[in-house]
Motif scaffolding. Structure first.
Motif, PDB file in Angstrom:
ATOM      1  N   TYR A 124       0.837  -1.209   0.000  1.00  0.00           N
ATOM      2  CA  TYR A 124       0.000   0.000   0.000  1.00  0.00           C
ATOM      3  C   TYR A 124       0.863   1.246   0.000  1.00  0.00           C
ATOM      4  O   TYR A 124       2.023   1.238   0.421  1.00  0.00           O
ATOM      5  N   GLY A 125       0.296   2.317  -0.492  1.00  0.00           N
ATOM      6  CA  GLY A 125       0.999   3.581  -0.618  1.00  0.00           C
ATOM      7  C   GLY A 125       1.314   4.198   0.730  1.00  0.00           C
ATOM      8  O   GLY A 125       0.573   4.032   1.701  1.00  0.00           O
ATOM      9  N   GLN A 126       2.420   4.929   0.782  1.00  0.00           N
ATOM     10  CA  GLN A 126       2.858   5.555   2.028  1.00  0.00           C
ATOM     11  C   GLN A 126       2.479   7.035   2.111  1.00  0.00           C
ATOM     12  O   GLN A 126       2.602   7.644   3.167  1.00  0.00           O
ATOM     13  N   ASN A 136      -5.613  12.712  -3.114  1.00  0.00           N
ATOM     14  CA  ASN A 136      -6.185  12.230  -1.847  1.00  0.00           C
ATOM     15  C   ASN A 136      -6.676  10.791  -1.919  1.00  0.00           C
ATOM     16  O   ASN A 136      -7.640  10.422  -1.254  1.00  0.00           O
ATOM     17  N   MET A 137      -6.010   9.957  -2.721  1.00  0.00           N
ATOM     18  CA  MET A 137      -6.421   8.561  -2.852  1.00  0.00           C
ATOM     19  C   MET A 137      -5.390   7.657  -2.185  1.00  0.00           C
ATOM     20  O   MET A 137      -4.206   7.708  -2.509  1.00  0.00           O
ATOM     21  N   PHE A 138      -5.863   6.842  -1.251  1.00  0.00           N
ATOM     22  CA  PHE A 138      -5.024   5.830  -0.616  1.00  0.00           C
ATOM     23  C   PHE A 138      -4.990   4.605  -1.526  1.00  0.00           C
ATOM     24  O   PHE A 138      -6.032   4.022  -1.841  1.00  0.00           O
ATOM     25  N   LEU A 167      -9.993 -10.245   2.141  1.00  0.00           N
ATOM     26  CA  LEU A 167     -10.707  -8.972   2.224  1.00  0.00           C
ATOM     27  C   LEU A 167     -10.402  -8.246   3.535  1.00  0.00           C
ATOM     28  O   LEU A 167     -10.094  -7.041   3.531  1.00  0.00           O
ATOM     29  N   ASP A 168     -10.458  -8.950   4.645  1.00  0.00           N
ATOM     30  CA  ASP A 168     -10.239  -8.311   5.946  1.00  0.00           C
ATOM     31  C   ASP A 168      -8.821  -7.754   6.062  1.00  0.00           C
ATOM     32  O   ASP A 168      -8.611  -6.689   6.650  1.00  0.00           O
ATOM     33  N   ALA A 169      -7.857  -8.478   5.484  1.00  0.00           N
ATOM     34  CA  ALA A 169      -6.472  -8.012   5.543  1.00  0.00           C
ATOM     35  C   ALA A 169      -6.300  -6.721   4.756  1.00  0.00           C
ATOM     36  O   ALA A 169      -5.558  -5.818   5.160  1.00  0.00           O
ATOM     37  N   VAL A 174      -6.708   0.157   5.358  1.00  0.00           N
ATOM     38  CA  VAL A 174      -7.297   1.382   4.813  1.00  0.00           C
ATOM     39  C   VAL A 174      -7.546   2.371   5.954  1.00  0.00           C
ATOM     40  O   VAL A 174      -8.341   2.091   6.852  1.00  0.00           O
ATOM     41  N   PRO A 175      -6.888   3.529   5.955  1.00  0.00           N
ATOM     42  CA  PRO A 175      -7.061   4.475   7.063  1.00  0.00           C
ATOM     43  C   PRO A 175      -8.412   5.186   6.996  1.00  0.00           C
ATOM     44  O   PRO A 175      -8.923   5.463   5.901  1.00  0.00           O
ATOM     45  N   ASP A 176      -8.954   5.468   8.152  1.00  0.00           N
ATOM     46  CA  ASP A 176     -10.254   6.140   8.205  1.00  0.00           C
ATOM     47  C   ASP A 176     -10.204   7.541   7.609  1.00  0.00           C
ATOM     48  O   ASP A 176     -11.217   8.048   7.122  1.00  0.00           O
TER      49      ASP A 176
END
Length: 314
Positions: A124-126, A136-138, A167-169, A174-176
């Motif tokens: 995932y992106g840092q 603004n896209m994670f 899916l859960d992982a 994903v940050p809120d």
């Protein structure tokens, strides 16, 4: 100044990135040829998708390259970067790391392309910022590789088999605070968790992005979820200008799938259809191009059409 760093690391995606690599070295004042580089100059490290297809042109210019997936080699590489006393010492330390190519020692014997297991994912992106194209896209890589056997593609089975995250992982990373979430992968629309992941993001009131959509995976529910997540352009790939050539490529996409994608996008309120394809394929004929022109007219009557056309890179 760039030439004062210990290491310069380049991620090279495809062939047209190569001139930019030379431009950056030239502008930074770093010696272009590896054999002319002084020990106090930065080590030049190569990574990225091009390492899995054709790294040999970089042989005279890079000190080392990670071939294919980097996750397994990276911890050892970081240790070597921290412990090495200089460029020559770094090269010696890295020559024994699996998946790392050191041209000065290995010559043209490039190691096999590294393929990490699903356990190494998701990546995932840092950085989350408004100052990028994907504002603004994670970004999170839910799957890697592809289950399909396209004849033209670098990322295909069995060379790059499909590896999936649970899916859960994925959702746990994903940050809120991310206003938009982008799910990344060469065949991410075939990831088993993609619909539920999109639904979770959309239900939280946030925007969503998907890096690739197979036209034959789309239905009304899927497209409406995308529209709720802010999609305004339906993007699919035909990958060839005619059905005859799609068949030869083992693409598995039919004209009716592409037509349905346009109709679903229109019905969901999207403003444009974007279709990617390759031209200059072996055995391409004028009739194939004529079919593309007629089909483009047909699609544009359903939804305004943009074509993304690339030449074949053998």
């Amino acid at each position: 100044p760039l030439n004062q760093f210990h290491t310069l690391a380049f991620s090279v995606a495809y062939d047209l990135d190569i001139p930019g690599f030379f431009d950056l070295l030239s502008m930074s004042g770093v010696s272009m040829l590896r054999t002319e580089r002084r020990d106090e100059e930065p080590a030049v490290l190569l990574g990225g998708p091009l390492t899995a297809s054709n790294p040999l042109p970089f042989g005279p210019f890079v000190d080392l390259a990670v071939i294919g997936d980097a996750e397994d080699a990276l911890p050892l590489l970081l240790d070597a970067l921290e412990e090495a006393s200089g460029r020559a010492d770094l090269v010696q330390r890295c020559a024994s790391i699996p998946g790392v190519w050191v041209p000065a020692i290995h010559g043209d014997a490039v190691p096999s392309t590294q393929k990490v297991s699903a356990g190494a994912l998701p990546a995932y992106g840092q950085i989350l910022t408004p100052h990028t194209e994907l504002s603004n896209m994670f970004l999170i890589e839910a799957s890697r590789g592809c289950p399909r056997y396209y004849r033209f593609c670098l990322v295909r089975a069995p060379e790059s088999p499909m590896r999936e995250s649970e899916l859960d992982a994925v959702m746990a990373h994903v940050p809120d605070h991310a206003p938009r979430v982008g799910f990344v992968g060469a065949a991410v629309s075939e990831w088993s968790g993609i619909r539920e992941a999109i639904r979770k993001v959309v239900d939280s009131g946030r925007g969503v992005g998907v890096s690739s959509l197979r036209a034959d995976r789309l239905d009304r529910e899927f497209v409406e979820l995308l529209a709720q997540g802010g999609y305004r352009t339906m993007t699919v790939a035909s990958d060839a200008p005619s059905q005859r050539l799609r068949n030869k490529l083992a693409k598995g996409i039919r004209t009716r799938h592409l037509r349905l994608a346009a109709e679903l996008g229109r019905d969901a309120g999207m403003s444009r259809l974007k279709m990617y394809l390759i031209m200059g394929l072996p055995d391409e004929q004028d009739d194939d191009i004529s079919e593309l022109i007629e089909f483009a007219r047909e699609l544009s009557a359903v939804l305004p059409l943009a074509l993304g056309i690339s030449p074949l890179v053998p």
